[in-house]
Design a protein around this motif. Structure first.
Motif, PDB file in Angstrom:
ATOM      1  N   LEU A 356       0.829  -1.208   0.000  1.00  0.00           N
ATOM      2  CA  LEU A 356       0.000   0.000   0.000  1.00  0.00           C
ATOM      3  C   LEU A 356       0.863   1.258   0.000  1.00  0.00           C
ATOM      4  N   SER A 357       1.969   1.245   0.743  1.00  0.00           N
ATOM      5  CA  SER A 357       2.887   2.387   0.737  1.00  0.00           C
ATOM      6  C   SER A 357       3.448   2.626  -0.662  1.00  0.00           C
ATOM      7  N   VAL A 358       3.795   1.544  -1.343  1.00  0.00           N
ATOM      8  CA  VAL A 358       4.304   1.653  -2.710  1.00  0.00           C
ATOM      9  C   VAL A 358       3.222   2.216  -3.626  1.00  0.00           C
ATOM     10  N   PHE A 359       1.977   1.759  -3.441  1.00  0.00           N
ATOM     11  CA  PHE A 359       0.873   2.273  -4.258  1.00  0.00           C
ATOM     12  C   PHE A 359       0.746   3.793  -4.110  1.00  0.00           C
ATOM     13  N   VAL A 360       0.830   4.278  -2.876  1.00  0.00           N
ATOM     14  CA  VAL A 360       0.728   5.720  -2.640  1.00  0.00           C
ATOM     15  C   VAL A 360       1.824   6.464  -3.387  1.00  0.00           C
ATOM     16  N   LEU A 361       3.059   6.009  -3.266  1.00  0.00           N
ATOM     17  CA  LEU A 361       4.185   6.687  -3.909  1.00  0.00           C
ATOM     18  C   LEU A 361       4.092   6.619  -5.428  1.00  0.00           C
ATOM     19  N   VAL A 362       3.653   5.485  -5.960  1.00  0.00           N
ATOM     20  CA  VAL A 362       3.531   5.331  -7.412  1.00  0.00           C
ATOM     21  C   VAL A 362       2.470   6.287  -7.962  1.00  0.00           C
ATOM     22  N   ASN A 363       1.336   6.387  -7.285  1.00  0.00           N
ATOM     23  CA  ASN A 363       0.288   7.298  -7.737  1.00  0.00           C
ATOM     24  C   ASN A 363       0.727   8.761  -7.642  1.00  0.00           C
ATOM     25  N   ILE A 364       1.430   9.101  -6.573  1.00  0.00           N
ATOM     26  CA  ILE A 364       1.943  10.475  -6.444  1.00  0.00           C
ATOM     27  C   ILE A 364       2.964  10.760  -7.544  1.00  0.00           C
ATOM     28  N   ALA A 365       3.784   9.772  -7.861  1.00  0.00           N
ATOM     29  CA  ALA A 365       4.762   9.947  -8.939  1.00  0.00           C
ATOM     30  C   ALA A 365       4.067  10.268 -10.255  1.00  0.00           C
ATOM     31  N   LEU A 366       2.972   9.574 -10.547  1.00  0.00           N
ATOM     32  CA  LEU A 366       2.237   9.838 -11.788  1.00  0.00           C
ATOM     33  C   LEU A 366       1.609  11.237 -11.761  1.00  0.00           C
ATOM     34  N   ILE A 367       1.086  11.636 -10.622  1.00  0.00           N
ATOM     35  CA  ILE A 367       0.534  12.992 -10.492  1.00  0.00           C
ATOM     36  C   ILE A 367       1.611  14.035 -10.801  1.00  0.00           C
ATOM     37  N   ARG A 368       2.797  13.859 -10.224  1.00  0.00           N
ATOM     38  CA  ARG A 368       3.890  14.813 -10.450  1.00  0.00           C
ATOM     39  C   ARG A 368       4.314  14.832 -11.917  1.00  0.00           C
ATOM     40  N   LEU A 369       4.367  13.669 -12.533  1.00  0.00           N
ATOM     41  CA  LEU A 369       4.739  13.608 -13.953  1.00  0.00           C
ATOM     42  C   LEU A 369       3.699  14.328 -14.815  1.00  0.00           C
ATOM     43  N   LYS A 370       2.427  14.160 -14.489  1.00  0.00           N
ATOM     44  CA  LYS A 370       1.382  14.819 -15.265  1.00  0.00           C
ATOM     45  C   LYS A 370       1.415  16.334 -15.080  1.00  0.00           C
ATOM     46  N   LEU A 371       1.738  16.787 -13.859  1.00  0.00           N
ATOM     47  CA  LEU A 371       1.792  18.214 -13.593  1.00  0.00           C
ATOM     48  C   LEU A 371       2.933  18.907 -14.334  1.00  0.00           C
ATOM     49  N   ARG A 372       3.942  18.149 -14.723  1.00  0.00           N
ATOM     50  CA  ARG A 372       5.068  18.728 -15.456  1.00  0.00           C
ATOM     51  C   ARG A 372       4.712  19.040 -16.910  1.00  0.00           C
TER      52      ARG A 372
END
Length: 403
Positions: A356-372
């Motif tokens: 679950l911790s990995v899921f949180v970080l992976v989803n946040i990573a995608l959010i950051r990539l999209k915001l760029r």
């Protein structure tokens, strides 16, 4: 484009990758979790699996985009490194993913040895070593061969679930709940139990993310990865709901809730040959779990080493089999160490929290990539609300796990 001789071979198609995903997802959950979900949700256990599937779907679609942006081994580590621009965080995530696979494989190997001990009477230690070493040899054989073996076993495993459904619905005397009683009223205190059971059911879906860790060996990742992830989620959901419903119809709820081997209860009044056949399928399912987790963990370690986060020796690829031989041998040794010397129960309880911790970080990573802004190159796209909901649902489940 030809494969580089020092890299992994791209040879997995949609059917093989889907069967790989089903093997690692289905085997880890439904064979043991039906009783636990029934204890929490009662006759509404199938609804808990449906809710869990909806929750998992958000993160699954995030993986579908990320695995086409970065179709490499150690997928989660690559996603986090790209999103957070942190090699250290990527290494921590990659090692966490590998650890969850090692612990799961060690626990499952002990379960397989226990089943085999009942059939043969041989030493459980001997059988544990035999299972792990045998699966290690298959994993070293080659990705196409090892995933093909896993796929064949998965077909047997899924056939076992279909067998449970057919027997439970059409052959066994109905001793459980009526089908109409499985649909919960829209309001009432029963939803608290359904919510608690949904947390358990969620863990039965953990495994689809392992598909990202063989992305470097997938043909045409742009089209193959999303299709295989979606097919895995859809088929696992149908199997879970169908199997859970069949067991609830065939087995008294009180008996089911107290059982650690719930599916076998469907065959309590079946002929001896039928019961033994299902016992063999259960053994096959557990052995498959060892092989698939072994493949996943070795690819994570190989991927981390290939990008300089672990010693370079671990990125060595066999010229003959084109598999990460050193990483696979290291994984086999680690699984044996865990299975034979460490308290697996305590470690296994934390595996889901790690995921679950990995899921949180992976989803946040995608959010950051999209915001760029827009990314270069063709890849699968999901709207921003998908990773946002992935973060929210994963955090909610993570918090619930400690209540």
């Amino acid at each position: 484009m030809t494969d580089h001789p020092d890299k992994l071979r791209r040879s997995l198609n949609v059917p093989l990758l889907t069967l790989y995903g089903l093997g690692v997802t289905v085997g880890a959950g439904i064979y043991v979790l039906v009783g636990a979900t029934a204890a929490a949700a009662g006759a509404y256990a199938p609804v808990s699996f449906a809710i869990a599937a909806i929750v998992v779907a958000f993160t699954a679609f995030s993986y579908a985009e990320l695995s086409t942006r970065y179709p490499v081994s150690a997928g989660e580590a690559a996603y986090v490194e790209a999103g957070f621009s942190s090699g250290t965080l990527a290494t921590v995530v990659g090692l966490a993913v590998a650890l969850s696979g090692l612990v799961s494989a060690a626990a499952v190997s002990l379960g397989a040895a226990s089943y085999l001990h009942e059939l043969t009477g041989a030493s459980q230690t001997f059988l544990t070593v035999g299972v792990v070493v045998a699966m290690g040899m298959i994993a070293l054989w080659g990705i196409t061969q090892s995933v093909t073996v896993a796929a064949i076993i998965t077909v047997i495993e899924v056939s076992g679930l279909i067998f449970v459904m057919v027997w439970g619905f059409a052959i066994a005397e109905p001793a459980g709940v009526a089908l109409i009683d499985i649909v919960p009223p829209l309001t009432g205190g029963h939803w608290a139990g359904i919510g608690a059971a949904s947390l358990l059911a969620f863990f039965a879906f953990v495994g689809f993310e392992d598909m990202a860790n063989v992305a470097e060996e997938v043909k045409d990742p742009l089209h193959t990865m999303p299709k295989a992830i979606i097919w895995t989620l859809v088929l696992a959901t149908l199997l879970y709901i169908g199997t859970t419903t069949a067991v609830l119809v065939a087995v008294p709820l009180g008996t089911l809730s107290a059982s650690a081997a719930p599916l076998s209860l469907v065959f309590q009044t079946a002929p001896e040959g039928v019961r033994q056949a299902f016992g063999v399928i259960a053994i096959v399912a557990t052995v498959n779990g060892v092989l698939i987790q072994m493949i996943m963990a070795s690819r994570v370690i190989y991927g981390l080493a290939d990008r300089g986060h672990l010693p370079g020796l671990l990125s060595h690829v066999s010229a003959t089999t084109r598999t990460p031989d050193v990483a696979t041998c290291a994984v086999v040794a680690a699984i044996l160490l865990l299975a034979l010397t460490f308290p697996i129960d305590a470690l296994a309880e934390r595996t889901s929290q790690i995921v679950l911790s990995v899921f949180v970080l992976v989803n946040i990573a995608l959010i950051r990539l999209k915001l760029r802004g827009p990314s270069f190159g063709a890849h699968y796209h999901v709207p921003m609300f998908v990773p946002v909901m992935g973060v929210a649902t994963s955090l909610l489940l993570f918090a619930t796990a400690f209540l």
